[in-house]
Write an enzyme that holds these catalytic residues in place. Structure first.
Site, PDB file in Angstrom:
ATOM      1  CD  GLU A 147      -2.854  -1.111   1.927  1.00  0.00           C
ATOM      2  OE1 GLU A 147      -2.712  -0.402   3.611  1.00  0.00           O
ATOM      3  OE2 GLU A 147      -3.534  -1.979   2.707  1.00  0.00           O
ATOM      4  CG  HIS A 187      -6.529   0.631   4.949  1.00  0.00           C
ATOM      5  ND1 HIS A 187      -4.838  -0.475   4.872  1.00  0.00           N
ATOM      6  CD2 HIS A 187      -7.063   0.007   5.733  1.00  0.00           C
ATOM      7  CE1 HIS A 187      -5.394  -1.133   5.803  1.00  0.00           C
ATOM      8  NE2 HIS A 187      -6.427  -0.905   6.721  1.00  0.00           N
TER       9      HIS A 187
HETATM   10  P1  NAD Z   1     -11.922 -10.093  14.582  1.00  0.00           P
HETATM   11  O1  NAD Z   1     -11.086 -10.586  15.369  1.00  0.00           O
HETATM   12  O2  NAD Z   1     -13.022 -10.473  15.775  1.00  0.00           O
HETATM   13  O3  NAD Z   1     -12.404 -11.259  13.696  1.00  0.00           O
HETATM   14  C1  NAD Z   1     -11.934 -12.149  13.172  1.00  0.00           C
HETATM   15  C2  NAD Z   1     -12.538 -13.471  12.719  1.00  0.00           C
HETATM   16  O4  NAD Z   1     -11.689 -14.193  11.566  1.00  0.00           O
HETATM   17  C3  NAD Z   1     -12.813 -14.157  13.656  1.00  0.00           C
HETATM   18  O5  NAD Z   1     -14.161 -14.738  14.032  1.00  0.00           O
HETATM   19  C4  NAD Z   1     -12.385 -15.806  13.775  1.00  0.00           C
HETATM   20  O6  NAD Z   1     -12.471 -16.891  13.930  1.00  0.00           O
HETATM   21  C5  NAD Z   1     -11.598 -15.767  12.208  1.00  0.00           C
HETATM   22  N1  NAD Z   1     -10.082 -16.340  11.545  1.00  0.00           N
HETATM   23  C6  NAD Z   1     -10.417 -16.491  12.544  1.00  0.00           C
HETATM   24  N2  NAD Z   1      -9.277 -17.548  11.136  1.00  0.00           N
HETATM   25  C7  NAD Z   1      -9.714 -17.860   9.841  1.00  0.00           C
HETATM   26  C8  NAD Z   1      -9.186 -18.268   8.913  1.00  0.00           C
HETATM   27  N3  NAD Z   1      -8.825 -19.135   8.741  1.00  0.00           N
HETATM   28  N4  NAD Z   1     -10.617 -18.693   8.495  1.00  0.00           N
HETATM   29  C9  NAD Z   1     -11.626 -18.048   8.119  1.00  0.00           C
HETATM   30  N5  NAD Z   1     -12.108 -17.190   9.328  1.00  0.00           N
HETATM   31  C10 NAD Z   1     -10.795 -17.281  10.755  1.00  0.00           C
HETATM   32  O7  NAD Z   1     -11.585  -9.089  13.153  1.00  0.00           O
HETATM   33  P2  NAD Z   1     -12.227  -7.843  13.092  1.00  0.00           P
HETATM   34  O8  NAD Z   1     -11.928  -6.613  14.137  1.00  0.00           O
HETATM   35  O9  NAD Z   1     -13.227  -8.771  12.739  1.00  0.00           O
HETATM   36  O10 NAD Z   1     -11.910  -7.480  12.133  1.00  0.00           O
HETATM   37  C11 NAD Z   1     -11.326  -8.225  10.622  1.00  0.00           C
HETATM   38  C12 NAD Z   1      -9.733  -7.673   9.960  1.00  0.00           C
HETATM   39  O11 NAD Z   1     -10.746  -6.484   9.070  1.00  0.00           O
HETATM   40  C13 NAD Z   1      -8.795  -7.234  10.333  1.00  0.00           C
HETATM   41  O12 NAD Z   1      -7.961  -8.778   9.304  1.00  0.00           O
HETATM   42  C14 NAD Z   1      -8.770  -6.486  10.336  1.00  0.00           C
HETATM   43  O13 NAD Z   1      -6.961  -6.246  10.523  1.00  0.00           O
HETATM   44  C15 NAD Z   1      -9.550  -5.674   9.122  1.00  0.00           C
HETATM   45  N6  NAD Z   1      -9.818  -4.372   9.915  1.00  0.00           N
HETATM   46  C16 NAD Z   1      -9.713  -3.700   8.488  1.00  0.00           C
HETATM   47  C17 NAD Z   1      -9.883  -2.146   8.563  1.00  0.00           C
HETATM   48  C18 NAD Z   1      -9.784  -1.564   7.113  1.00  0.00           C
HETATM   49  O14 NAD Z   1      -9.274  -0.202   7.067  1.00  0.00           O
HETATM   50  N7  NAD Z   1     -10.034  -1.983   6.470  1.00  0.00           N
HETATM   51  C19 NAD Z   1     -10.061  -1.539   9.658  1.00  0.00           C
HETATM   52  C20 NAD Z   1     -10.195  -2.019  10.841  1.00  0.00           C
HETATM   53  C21 NAD Z   1      -9.993  -3.527  10.477  1.00  0.00           C
END
Ligand code: NAD
Length: 523
Positions: free
Chosen positions: A258, A276
């Site tokens: 990025e 992002h």
């Molecule tokens: P979270 O930890 O609450 O949830 C993640 C989920 O993924 C969990 O339920 C876990 O069981 C599941 N998981 C883990 N490994 C897995 C696999 N191999 N296959 C399927 N499921 C699996 O996380 P969240 O707060 O919901 O965040 C999710 C994503 O969003 C993260 O990658 C985070 O970095 C990203 N995010 C992006 C932004 C953005 O600006 N675009 C902002 C915040 C978070």
């Protein structure tokens, strides 16, 4: 109480804090000035500009709380804070709704070609027929990862009358049913979904989770959305799939690098890109400020905040006794996370020998939960939140004590039941953490480096064949232990190897005659 706000945060958070504390807003403070003044403050609030380094922490003689008004704490030396008994708090849930809404926005934009239609109109054209879209109504949405953000997408997608499939190996079918979704395997989700949205952390397991094979399984009209982390969708495979109409379209808020440098993806009309900005809303920033302000107030009032990333525990005497077992517990948790498959239903821990007399064994249980849950969740699981995260995931945790410790000073027995299998481990500490029983077979291994565990029928030639198979892939065996209860019966082999073992090699071992199961573990 005195609080310094070192980065700009929402005004409401500041005014809430002012009700209980003397607040200094110093949003252009330099690192040198911060080291100079921090000794006066009980709490510091930062976003991402200010670095709370070890030097700042060591100078903060009164500091009790470091608050990050946001999610990531890369700019805080959490280790240094933990050593000084300072809580590090953040606001992990502040962005969930915001990111979920962005995912919905991208979904609608793909379905109705909003972004390219906008470009077309602004370039002076009026191409009504070119922008025929689809409804989301009655379509199937596949959600990969139903954590904080995935769950918010569920709520919103239901309002669009979508059928929802979830792939999340750590969520049970029952927990899915409670949310009104069907928990399925990845292949089913890929085959049946009209739109797929990704909400998992980037881990070795999820890197390129969606690549060529997965895109070939998807419907050729399907859309894929990634608002999680770059690298979960393989961008080369995505380019090929979009260019060759293997899938219908994609939207990316996150990229492998990025900003994406000269990515051919950006030339495609069926690729929608945002920089992002999934978490970038006024409300998310406001909520982050309100959440951390509230947490700081809770600490000042003697309560327990919810989002503590570290937790200074125990007096120093008990800590010294427990320290080796904390290391052991973390390793046992990590062992279980890697060795078991399916979603965990029960975790039973028994503390035997001297450990059964110790206060606060629950710290060890929490540490095991950390080892199990940390690799699969985005936000660090800490000693404070581990039990509630386990509970929310439907894991029933029980603890027991036993005086008898089979000749050792202390043993920790850990049994895990998942919806697919059962696994048990006994661990102890004799100069170093050791696993002494796996599924009731005696072994003696230090959980470190790479290990391969294989379950097999104790028949002549099987051990040699497994060794040869690893050798064919240039994997050198450093040590080997085998355990069996009766000749010709089920047996277990624990190999320590000098190289990482790719999953493809493990899959080959699993297919060998008389081998029932195999797994590679990394410590
Ligand atoms: P979270 O930890 O609450 O949830 C993640 C989920 O993924 C969990 O339920 C876990 O069981 C599941 N998981 C883990 N490994 C897995 C696999 N191999 N296959 C399927 N499921 C699996 O996380 P969240 O707060 O919901 O965040 C999710 C994503 O969003 C993260 O990658 C985070 O970095 C990203 N995010 C992006 C932004 C953005 O600006 N675009 C902002 C915040 C978070």
């Amino acid at each position: 109480m005195k609080v310094i706000i070192a980065d700009s945060i929402n005004e409401k958070g500041i005014s809430d804090l002012k009700e209980v504390a003397e607040v200094t807003v110093a949003t252009s403070i330099t690192p040198e000035e911060l080291v100079e003044v921090i000794k006066e403050y009980d709490a510091i609030v930062v976003r991402s500009r200010t670095k709370v380094t070890r030097e700042v922490i060591e100078a903060g003689s009164k500091l009790k709380v470091i608050a990050r008004a946001g999610v990531g704490v890369d700019n805080v030396d959490v280790q240094a804070a933990t050593e000084k008994g300072i809580m590090v708090i953040n606001a992990p849930e502040s962005t969930s709704i915001t990111v979920a809404e962005h995912s919905m926005g991208l979904m609608m934009s793909l379905a109705r070609k909003i972004s390219i239609a906008d470009k077309s109109v602004k370039s002076g054209q009026w191409e009504k027929s070119k922008f025929m879209g689809i409804e989301l109504n009655n379509k199937t949405l596949g959600i990969v990862g139903m954590g904080r953000i995935g769950s918010q997408v569920v709520i919103r997608a239901k309002a669009f009358n979508m059928e929802i499939l979830v792939y999340d190996p750590y969520i049970s079918k029952e927990a899915g049913a409670e949310m009104g979704v069907s928990v399925v395997d990845l292949e089913t989700l890929l085959k049946e979904s009209d739109v797929i949205t990704i909400h998992v952390p980037l881990t070795p397991e999820t890197r390129h989770l969606i690549s060529t094979r997965e895109m070939e399984i998807m419907k050729n009209t399907a859309f894929i959305i990634n608002c999680a982390r770059g690298g979960i969708v393989d961008e080369d495979a995505l380019y090929y799939a979009l260019k060759n109409d293997i899938i219908g379209g994609a939207a990316l808020d996150v990229f492998e690098s990025e900003p994406p440098q000269e990515s051919p993806l950006l030339e495609l009309d069926n690729l929608l890109a945002t920089p992002h900005i999934g978490a970038s809303t006024a409300e998310a920033q406001r909520d982050a400020a309100l959440i951390v302000a509230n947490e700081i107030i809770t600490v000042f009032q003697g309560g327990s905040p919810r989002n503590v990333l570290n937790m200074p525990v125990m007096d120093s005497k008990n800590f010294k006794i427990m320290k080796p077992y904390l290391d052991l517990s973390e390793k046992m948790g990590s062992f279980m996370e890697q060795a078991t498959s399916g979603n965990i239903k029960n975790m039973d821990v028994t503390y035997c020998g001297e450990l059964s007399e110790m206060p606060q064994q629950d710290i060890l249980t929490r540490t095991m939960l950390q080892g199990i849950l940390n690799p699969i969740l985005t936000e660090p699981v800490n000693l404070v939140n581990a039990p509630s995260i386990a509970q929310n995931r439907g894991i029933i945790v029980t603890e027991g004590k036993r005086c008898e410790s089979e000749g050792y000073k202390c043993i920790i027995k850990l049994e895990i039941k998942t919806d697919k299998d059962e696994f048990s481990l006994d661990g102890t500490y004799v100069d170093e953490p050791k696993i002494i029983k796996i599924n009731n077979y005696w072994v003696d291994v230090k959980p470190e480096g790479t290990m391969v565990i294989a379950k097999y029928q104790d028949l002549p030639g099987t051990i040699g064949a497994i060794g040869t198979k690893l050798g064919e892939h240039e994997i050198n065996i450093a040590t080997m232990q085998v355990g069996r209860k009766e000749v010709g019966g089920e047996a277990i082999m624990v190999l320590k190897v000098d190289q990482s073992v790719p999953q493809s090699v493990i899959d080959e071992v699993k297919k060998m005659d008389h081998v029932e199961d195999a797994v590679a573990l990394e410590f």
